[in-house]
Design a protein around this motif. Sequence first.
Motif, PDB file in Angstrom:
ATOM      1  N   ILE A  64      -2.997  14.457   5.061  1.00  0.00           N
ATOM      2  CA  ILE A  64      -2.558  15.705   4.662  1.00  0.00           C
ATOM      3  C   ILE A  64      -1.879  16.100   6.139  1.00  0.00           C
ATOM      4  N   ILE A  65      -0.634  16.929   5.820  1.00  0.00           N
ATOM      5  CA  ILE A  65      -0.054  17.312   7.154  1.00  0.00           C
ATOM      6  C   ILE A  65       0.032  19.133   6.863  1.00  0.00           C
ATOM      7  N   ASN A  66       0.452  19.553   8.308  1.00  0.00           N
ATOM      8  CA  ASN A  66       0.259  20.894   8.440  1.00  0.00           C
ATOM      9  C   ASN A  66      -0.801  21.709   7.989  1.00  0.00           C
ATOM     10  N   ALA A  67      -1.972  21.180   8.398  1.00  0.00           N
ATOM     11  CA  ALA A  67      -3.256  21.772   8.078  1.00  0.00           C
ATOM     12  C   ALA A  67      -3.448  22.986   9.120  1.00  0.00           C
ATOM     13  N   SER A  68      -2.627  23.157   9.824  1.00  0.00           N
ATOM     14  CA  SER A  68      -2.838  24.478  10.879  1.00  0.00           C
ATOM     15  C   SER A  68      -2.122  25.579   9.727  1.00  0.00           C
ATOM     16  N   THR A  70     -14.058  26.760  16.058  1.00  0.00           N
ATOM     17  CA  THR A  70     -14.681  25.673  17.002  1.00  0.00           C
ATOM     18  C   THR A  70     -13.986  24.345  17.031  1.00  0.00           C
ATOM     19  N   LYS A  71     -13.589  24.019  15.382  1.00  0.00           N
ATOM     20  CA  LYS A  71     -13.091  22.612  15.137  1.00  0.00           C
ATOM     21  C   LYS A  71     -11.798  22.699  14.327  1.00  0.00           C
ATOM     22  N   GLY A  72     -11.454  23.871  14.056  1.00  0.00           N
ATOM     23  CA  GLY A  72     -10.227  24.157  13.400  1.00  0.00           C
ATOM     24  C   GLY A  72     -10.212  23.890  11.807  1.00  0.00           C
ATOM     25  N   LEU A  73      -8.942  24.255  11.290  1.00  0.00           N
ATOM     26  CA  LEU A  73      -8.886  24.151   9.885  1.00  0.00           C
ATOM     27  C   LEU A  73      -8.925  22.569   9.150  1.00  0.00           C
ATOM     28  N   LYS A  74      -8.753  21.596   9.936  1.00  0.00           N
ATOM     29  CA  LYS A  74      -8.901  20.251   9.533  1.00  0.00           C
ATOM     30  C   LYS A  74     -10.220  20.096   9.329  1.00  0.00           C
ATOM     31  N   GLU A  75     -11.145  20.551   9.872  1.00  0.00           N
ATOM     32  CA  GLU A  75     -12.900  20.290   9.513  1.00  0.00           C
ATOM     33  C   GLU A  75     -13.097  20.909   8.396  1.00  0.00           C
ATOM     34  N   LEU A  76     -12.412  22.183   7.879  1.00  0.00           N
ATOM     35  CA  LEU A  76     -12.920  22.858   6.730  1.00  0.00           C
ATOM     36  C   LEU A  76     -12.231  22.115   5.534  1.00  0.00           C
ATOM     37  N   ILE A  77     -11.213  21.468   5.720  1.00  0.00           N
ATOM     38  CA  ILE A  77     -10.364  20.626   4.692  1.00  0.00           C
ATOM     39  C   ILE A  77     -10.957  19.569   4.296  1.00  0.00           C
ATOM     40  N   ARG A  78     -11.742  18.802   5.474  1.00  0.00           N
ATOM     41  CA  ARG A  78     -12.419  17.570   5.349  1.00  0.00           C
ATOM     42  C   ARG A  78     -13.751  17.884   4.678  1.00  0.00           C
ATOM     43  N   LEU A  79     -14.328  19.109   4.884  1.00  0.00           N
ATOM     44  CA  LEU A  79     -15.683  19.497   4.511  1.00  0.00           C
ATOM     45  C   LEU A  79     -15.359  19.603   2.879  1.00  0.00           C
ATOM     46  N   ALA A  80     -14.084  20.213   2.569  1.00  0.00           N
ATOM     47  CA  ALA A  80     -14.007  20.687   1.117  1.00  0.00           C
ATOM     48  C   ALA A  80     -13.885  19.436   0.415  1.00  0.00           C
ATOM     49  N   ILE A  81     -13.033  18.575   0.860  1.00  0.00           N
ATOM     50  CA  ILE A  81     -12.914  17.153   0.131  1.00  0.00           C
ATOM     51  C   ILE A  81     -14.114  16.438  -0.090  1.00  0.00           C
ATOM     52  N   TYR A  82     -14.964  16.441   1.069  1.00  0.00           N
ATOM     53  CA  TYR A  82     -15.928  15.655   0.923  1.00  0.00           C
ATOM     54  C   TYR A  82     -16.895  16.136  -0.228  1.00  0.00           C
ATOM     55  N   THR A  99       0.588  -1.083   0.034  1.00  0.00           N
ATOM     56  CA  THR A  99       0.085   0.111  -0.087  1.00  0.00           C
ATOM     57  C   THR A  99       0.824   1.278  -0.101  1.00  0.00           C
ATOM     58  N   ILE A 100       0.867   2.103  -1.063  1.00  0.00           N
ATOM     59  CA  ILE A 100       1.414   3.287  -1.044  1.00  0.00           C
ATOM     60  C   ILE A 100       0.332   4.501  -0.655  1.00  0.00           C
ATOM     61  N   SER A 101       0.837   5.374   0.225  1.00  0.00           N
ATOM     62  CA  SER A 101       0.142   6.735   0.508  1.00  0.00           C
ATOM     63  C   SER A 101       0.645   7.803   0.083  1.00  0.00           C
ATOM     64  N   LYS A 102      -0.184   8.585  -0.139  1.00  0.00           N
ATOM     65  CA  LYS A 102       0.088   9.989  -0.826  1.00  0.00           C
ATOM     66  C   LYS A 102       0.077  10.881   0.329  1.00  0.00           C
ATOM     67  N   THR A 103       1.192  11.749   0.482  1.00  0.00           N
ATOM     68  CA  THR A 103       1.280  12.832   1.673  1.00  0.00           C
ATOM     69  C   THR A 103       1.281  14.155   0.987  1.00  0.00           C
ATOM     70  N   ILE A 104       0.486  15.066   1.482  1.00  0.00           N
ATOM     71  CA  ILE A 104       0.219  16.203   0.912  1.00  0.00           C
ATOM     72  C   ILE A 104       0.628  17.238   2.209  1.00  0.00           C
ATOM     73  N   ASP A 105       1.433  18.227   1.872  1.00  0.00           N
ATOM     74  CA  ASP A 105       1.912  19.271   2.895  1.00  0.00           C
ATOM     75  C   ASP A 105       0.976  20.550   2.432  1.00  0.00           C
ATOM     76  N   ALA A 106       0.261  20.922   3.376  1.00  0.00           N
ATOM     77  CA  ALA A 106      -0.850  22.093   3.329  1.00  0.00           C
ATOM     78  C   ALA A 106      -0.077  23.374   3.605  1.00  0.00           C
ATOM     79  N   SER A 107       1.046  23.303   3.979  1.00  0.00           N
ATOM     80  CA  SER A 107       1.467  24.722   4.449  1.00  0.00           C
ATOM     81  C   SER A 107       1.725  25.623   3.411  1.00  0.00           C
ATOM     82  N   GLY A 108       1.292  26.949   3.393  1.00  0.00           N
ATOM     83  CA  GLY A 108       1.252  27.934   2.157  1.00  0.00           C
ATOM     84  C   GLY A 108       0.572  27.707   1.210  1.00  0.00           C
TER      85      GLY A 108
END
Length: 122
Positions: free
Chosen positions: A51-55, A90-102, A8-17
Amino acid sequence: MKNTTKKTISKTIDASGQTLGRVASEAATFLMGKTKVTYERHIYSGLPVKIINASKLAITTKKLAEIYHTRYSGSRGGLKTMTGTYTAKTKGLKELIRLAIYRMLPGNKLRRVMMKNLTIEN
């Protein structure tokens, strides 16, 4: 007998900037499996995405005020509309990323399977 171990190969995305839409569209493409040659719409063939560095996401306060999403409780008058600033506070930027991907994934039975292969870290 053949060795049937699957790597299993996973893809890592750096969200900083990066902006919200660019991170979300890249993650949705990998989750759907559109980068593979063996892509089929009715079979899950995507990659697990981390996804790393979501903040450290680059998003302005004006854009946060424009973003909104709704939640429905199921009862009459239970439709809640929340802005991006409220969700980020309230929930952080992680939730906004999750909703956008959804919202970028196709709305069929495979959406839940694709979302299970998504992990977001601050």
